[in-house]
Design a protein around this motif. Structure first.
Motif, PDB file in Angstrom:
ATOM      1  N   THR A 191      28.056 -32.514   4.603  1.00  0.00           N
ATOM      2  CA  THR A 191      28.628 -32.118   5.878  1.00  0.00           C
ATOM      3  C   THR A 191      28.344 -30.632   6.096  1.00  0.00           C
ATOM      4  OG1 THR A 191      30.761 -31.465   4.955  1.00  0.00           O
ATOM      5  CG2 THR A 191      30.490 -33.798   5.546  1.00  0.00           C
ATOM      6  N   GLU A 192      28.537 -30.166   7.304  1.00  0.00           N
ATOM      7  CA  GLU A 192      28.325 -28.736   7.572  1.00  0.00           C
ATOM      8  C   GLU A 192      29.285 -27.900   6.745  1.00  0.00           C
ATOM      9  OE1 GLU A 192      28.299 -25.585  11.335  1.00  0.00           O
ATOM     10  OE2 GLU A 192      28.131 -27.751  11.711  1.00  0.00           O
ATOM     11  N   ASP A 193      30.565 -28.335   6.688  1.00  0.00           N
ATOM     12  CA  ASP A 193      31.540 -27.607   5.868  1.00  0.00           C
ATOM     13  C   ASP A 193      31.202 -27.736   4.386  1.00  0.00           C
ATOM     14  OD1 ASP A 193      32.929 -26.813   8.110  1.00  0.00           O
ATOM     15  OD2 ASP A 193      34.465 -28.381   7.944  1.00  0.00           O
ATOM     16  N   GLY A 194      30.699 -28.921   4.002  1.00  0.00           N
ATOM     17  CA  GLY A 194      30.333 -29.129   2.609  1.00  0.00           C
ATOM     18  C   GLY A 194      29.204 -28.218   2.179  1.00  0.00           C
ATOM     19  N   ARG A 195      28.240 -28.030   3.071  1.00  0.00           N
ATOM     20  CA  ARG A 195      27.121 -27.138   2.769  1.00  0.00           C
ATOM     21  C   ARG A 195      27.629 -25.713   2.566  1.00  0.00           C
ATOM     22  NH1 ARG A 195      23.063 -23.798   4.895  1.00  0.00           N
ATOM     23  NH2 ARG A 195      20.927 -24.401   4.325  1.00  0.00           N
ATOM     24  N   ASP A 196      28.528 -25.273   3.459  1.00  0.00           N
ATOM     25  CA  ASP A 196      29.087 -23.926   3.342  1.00  0.00           C
ATOM     26  C   ASP A 196      29.882 -23.779   2.048  1.00  0.00           C
ATOM     27  OD1 ASP A 196      27.962 -23.238   5.777  1.00  0.00           O
ATOM     28  OD2 ASP A 196      29.802 -23.567   6.919  1.00  0.00           O
ATOM     29  N   GLU A 197      30.672 -24.811   1.713  1.00  0.00           N
ATOM     30  CA  GLU A 197      31.474 -24.734   0.496  1.00  0.00           C
ATOM     31  C   GLU A 197      30.583 -24.682  -0.745  1.00  0.00           C
ATOM     32  OE1 GLU A 197      35.221 -26.938  -1.755  1.00  0.00           O
ATOM     33  OE2 GLU A 197      34.231 -27.934  -0.070  1.00  0.00           O
ATOM     34  N   PHE A 198      29.522 -25.467  -0.744  1.00  0.00           N
ATOM     35  CA  PHE A 198      28.595 -25.469  -1.867  1.00  0.00           C
ATOM     36  C   PHE A 198      28.008 -24.077  -2.090  1.00  0.00           C
ATOM     37  CE2 PHE A 198      24.134 -25.839  -3.258  1.00  0.00           C
ATOM     38  CZ  PHE A 198      24.323 -26.391  -4.505  1.00  0.00           C
ATOM     39  N   LEU A 199      27.610 -23.413  -0.996  1.00  0.00           N
ATOM     40  CA  LEU A 199      26.989 -22.093  -1.112  1.00  0.00           C
ATOM     41  C   LEU A 199      28.007 -20.990  -1.373  1.00  0.00           C
ATOM     42  CD1 LEU A 199      24.337 -22.402   1.743  1.00  0.00           C
ATOM     43  CD2 LEU A 199      23.899 -22.378  -0.717  1.00  0.00           C
ATOM     44  N   ASP A 200      29.240 -21.167  -0.907  1.00  0.00           N
ATOM     45  CA  ASP A 200      30.268 -20.136  -1.095  1.00  0.00           C
ATOM     46  C   ASP A 200      30.952 -20.230  -2.447  1.00  0.00           C
ATOM     47  OD1 ASP A 200      29.746 -19.203   1.438  1.00  0.00           O
ATOM     48  OD2 ASP A 200      31.431 -20.237   2.388  1.00  0.00           O
ATOM     49  N   ALA A 201      30.861 -21.397  -3.094  1.00  0.00           N
ATOM     50  CA  ALA A 201      31.599 -21.626  -4.337  1.00  0.00           C
ATOM     51  C   ALA A 201      31.063 -20.773  -5.479  1.00  0.00           C
ATOM     52  CB  ALA A 201      31.538 -23.103  -4.720  1.00  0.00           C
ATOM     53  N   LYS A 217      30.451 -26.273 -13.374  1.00  0.00           N
ATOM     54  CA  LYS A 217      31.814 -26.671 -13.033  1.00  0.00           C
ATOM     55  C   LYS A 217      32.277 -25.868 -11.815  1.00  0.00           C
ATOM     56  CE  LYS A 217      33.234 -27.966 -17.719  1.00  0.00           C
ATOM     57  NZ  LYS A 217      34.206 -27.709 -18.809  1.00  0.00           N
ATOM     58  N   GLY A 218      32.987 -26.549 -10.922  1.00  0.00           N
ATOM     59  CA  GLY A 218      33.474 -25.892  -9.717  1.00  0.00           C
ATOM     60  C   GLY A 218      34.280 -26.853  -8.887  1.00  0.00           C
ATOM     61  N   PRO A 219      34.282 -26.678  -7.564  1.00  0.00           N
ATOM     62  CA  PRO A 219      35.073 -27.555  -6.697  1.00  0.00           C
ATOM     63  C   PRO A 219      34.561 -28.991  -6.722  1.00  0.00           C
ATOM     64  CG  PRO A 219      33.648 -26.130  -5.400  1.00  0.00           C
ATOM     65  CD  PRO A 219      33.579 -25.637  -6.809  1.00  0.00           C
ATOM     66  N   ASP A 220      35.430 -29.904  -6.289  1.00  0.00           N
ATOM     67  CA  ASP A 220      35.069 -31.317  -6.195  1.00  0.00           C
ATOM     68  C   ASP A 220      33.941 -31.468  -5.184  1.00  0.00           C
ATOM     69  OD1 ASP A 220      34.962 -34.052  -6.149  1.00  0.00           O
ATOM     70  OD2 ASP A 220      36.971 -34.345  -5.322  1.00  0.00           O
ATOM     71  N   ILE A 221      32.868 -32.132  -5.582  1.00  0.00           N
ATOM     72  CA  ILE A 221      31.710 -32.224  -4.681  1.00  0.00           C
ATOM     73  C   ILE A 221      31.775 -33.415  -3.742  1.00  0.00           C
ATOM     74  CG2 ILE A 221      30.213 -31.036  -6.324  1.00  0.00           C
ATOM     75  CD1 ILE A 221      28.949 -33.752  -6.977  1.00  0.00           C
ATOM     76  N   GLU A 222      32.584 -34.440  -4.071  1.00  0.00           N
ATOM     77  CA  GLU A 222      32.569 -35.651  -3.240  1.00  0.00           C
ATOM     78  C   GLU A 222      32.961 -35.372  -1.789  1.00  0.00           C
ATOM     79  OE1 GLU A 222      34.449 -40.142  -3.295  1.00  0.00           O
ATOM     80  OE2 GLU A 222      33.874 -39.183  -5.187  1.00  0.00           O
ATOM     81  N   PRO A 223      34.003 -34.537  -1.522  1.00  0.00           N
ATOM     82  CA  PRO A 223      34.340 -34.261  -0.113  1.00  0.00           C
ATOM     83  C   PRO A 223      33.248 -33.489   0.645  1.00  0.00           C
ATOM     84  CG  PRO A 223      36.182 -33.722  -1.562  1.00  0.00           C
ATOM     85  CD  PRO A 223      34.993 -33.966  -2.438  1.00  0.00           C
ATOM     86  N   MET A 224      32.271 -32.932  -0.055  1.00  0.00           N
ATOM     87  CA  MET A 224      31.184 -32.220   0.611  1.00  0.00           C
ATOM     88  C   MET A 224      30.201 -33.166   1.289  1.00  0.00           C
ATOM     89  SD  MET A 224      30.218 -29.334  -2.266  1.00  0.00           S
ATOM     90  CE  MET A 224      31.473 -28.356  -3.090  1.00  0.00           C
ATOM     91  N   PHE A 225      30.262 -34.458   0.941  1.00  0.00           N
ATOM     92  CA  PHE A 225      29.266 -35.417   1.411  1.00  0.00           C
ATOM     93  C   PHE A 225      29.745 -36.191   2.640  1.00  0.00           C
ATOM     94  CE2 PHE A 225      27.498 -34.393  -2.593  1.00  0.00           C
ATOM     95  CZ  PHE A 225      26.152 -34.758  -2.550  1.00  0.00           C
ATOM     96  N   GLU A 226      28.794 -36.492   3.518  1.00  0.00           N
ATOM     97  CA  GLU A 226      29.054 -37.352   4.666  1.00  0.00           C
ATOM     98  C   GLU A 226      29.418 -38.751   4.180  1.00  0.00           C
ATOM     99  OE1 GLU A 226      28.972 -36.645   7.859  1.00  0.00           O
ATOM    100  OE2 GLU A 226      27.662 -34.913   8.190  1.00  0.00           O
ATOM    101  N   GLU A 227      30.427 -39.335   4.829  1.00  0.00           N
ATOM    102  CA  GLU A 227      30.717 -40.735   4.549  1.00  0.00           C
ATOM    103  C   GLU A 227      29.676 -41.610   5.222  1.00  0.00           C
ATOM    104  OE1 GLU A 227      34.638 -41.885   5.559  1.00  0.00           O
ATOM    105  OE2 GLU A 227      35.606 -40.313   4.352  1.00  0.00           O
ATOM    106  N   ARG A 228      29.272 -42.685   4.531  1.00  0.00           N
ATOM    107  CA  ARG A 228      28.294 -43.606   5.115  1.00  0.00           C
ATOM    108  C   ARG A 228      28.312 -44.920   4.345  1.00  0.00           C
ATOM    109  NH1 ARG A 228      22.107 -42.145   3.043  1.00  0.00           N
ATOM    110  NH2 ARG A 228      22.542 -42.276   0.815  1.00  0.00           N
TER     111      ARG A 228
END
Length: 323
Positions: A191-201, A217-228
């Motif tokens: 997701t757009e927010d997920g991309r930002d979180e990945f780079l900001d983490a 190790k870091g934040p949970d990555i599953e919420p960064m992904f688009e549901e499909r």
């Protein structure tokens, strides 16, 4: 011959890599820090492709049965010749009967020992690099052990005892926490927010960090992904995709991010959301367990420009040592 008195934690023979066999699942292997490997070779008059010894965390101890010229680069393992300190990033004369030893790495993880003439092990698939997972290359396809005897190739006229690299060309391994990446192949799954979180983490290097990959190790990555609804051929997890190839340096999202390194598998079914640019893999290879890193996204042009500057620096070092 070089006799191994103590092998260190993990010491293997490596060169610039085994290329051209990715299609059969063969990773390149080769030095994790290509910069340190190549400069070590330049210091003793070798071509950059000559085999060196890659030493990890805890250094080995060697006895030289013949005179040689050597150089140690990369992480500072405080080399000693017959118990007396010798400088890193410098060509050093070793005489028959001398003992060269290394301590535990201070800043950084991996050191490289070059010998004028190179380590004289056979080439397998056009490379002398060790790939321990299937036991090929290097010295009997494995890390060194006590009692091993390493042959040395024929030295050229290029080794100058006392040659050294200027301080400004020595990497600062204590300050390597920003790693540049090109987003893709599968960043469209974020997701757009997920991309930002990945780079900001801020990601921490776990204790599962080796030549195969660096698990972070870091934040949970599953919420960064688009549901499909997962397509046919992909696994059920949101991070799964239909199988694809994994470039060296790609960031595989498998529970937590894993940066795939020199000995990694060449393909699979996890989304790879970015790829570490080639020159920053050198610095990542020197990141220690529990060190924090962050990712900085760059585009292809920026990555290519950085690589060109890096090659220019290597060429300038090589030329300076030849003059």
């Amino acid at each position: 011959m070089i006799q191994v008195l103590e092998p260190g934690l993990s010491t293997t023979v490596q060169d610039t890599g085994r290329y051209g066999h990715y299609h059969i699942g063969m990773p390149p292997s080769g030095a994790m820090d290509q910069y340190a490997h190549k400069v070590a070779n330049f210091l003793v008059g070798n071509d950059e492709t000559a085999a060196t010894l890659e030493m990890t965390y805890a250094g080995p101890e060697f006895k030289f049965n013949e005179d040689a010229v050597v150089a140690a680069t990369g992480a500072d393992m405080e080399p000693k010749l017959n118990g007396e300190p010798v400088p890193m990033w410098s060509a050093v004369q070793v005489e028959a009967g001398d003992i060269l030893s290394f301590e535990f790495a201070t800043a950084g993880v991996r050191s490289y020992l070059s010998v004028a003439g190179g380590i004289g092990v056979p080439s397998i698939m056009e490379s002398q690099s060790t790939y321990t997972l299937i036991g090929i290359g290097g010295y009997e396809g494995r890390a060194l052990q006590e009692g091993d005897e390493l042959p040395v190739g024929d030295a050229t006229e290029g080794a100058t005892i006392g040659a050294f690299v200027d301080d400004d060309a020595v990497p600062d391994y204590a300050n390597n926490d920003t790693i540049r990446i090109v987003m893709g192949l599968c960043d469209y799954r974020l997701t757009e927010d997920g991309r930002d979180e990945f780079l900001d983490a801020e990601w921490k290097v776990s204790d599962e960090a080796d030549r195969i990959g660096y698990r972070l190790k870091g934040p949970d990555i599953e919420p960064m992904f688009e549901e499909r609804e997962q397509p046919f051929g992909a696994g059920p997890d949101p991070t799964n995709v239909v199988d694809l190839g994994y470039p060296v340096g790609s960031i595989q999202m498998a529970g937590q991010p894993i940066v795939l390194m020199q000995d990694a598998v060449t393909g699979g079914g996890y989304a790879t959301v970015g790829t570490v640019i080639s020159i920053d893999r050198n610095m990542l290879a020197q990141a220690r367990t529990h060190q924090n890193i962050t990712f900085q996204a760059v585009d292809i042009d920026e990555a290519m420009e950085a690589r060109s500057r890096h090659y220019e620096q290597l060429d300038a070092i090589r030329q300076a040592l030849l003059d």
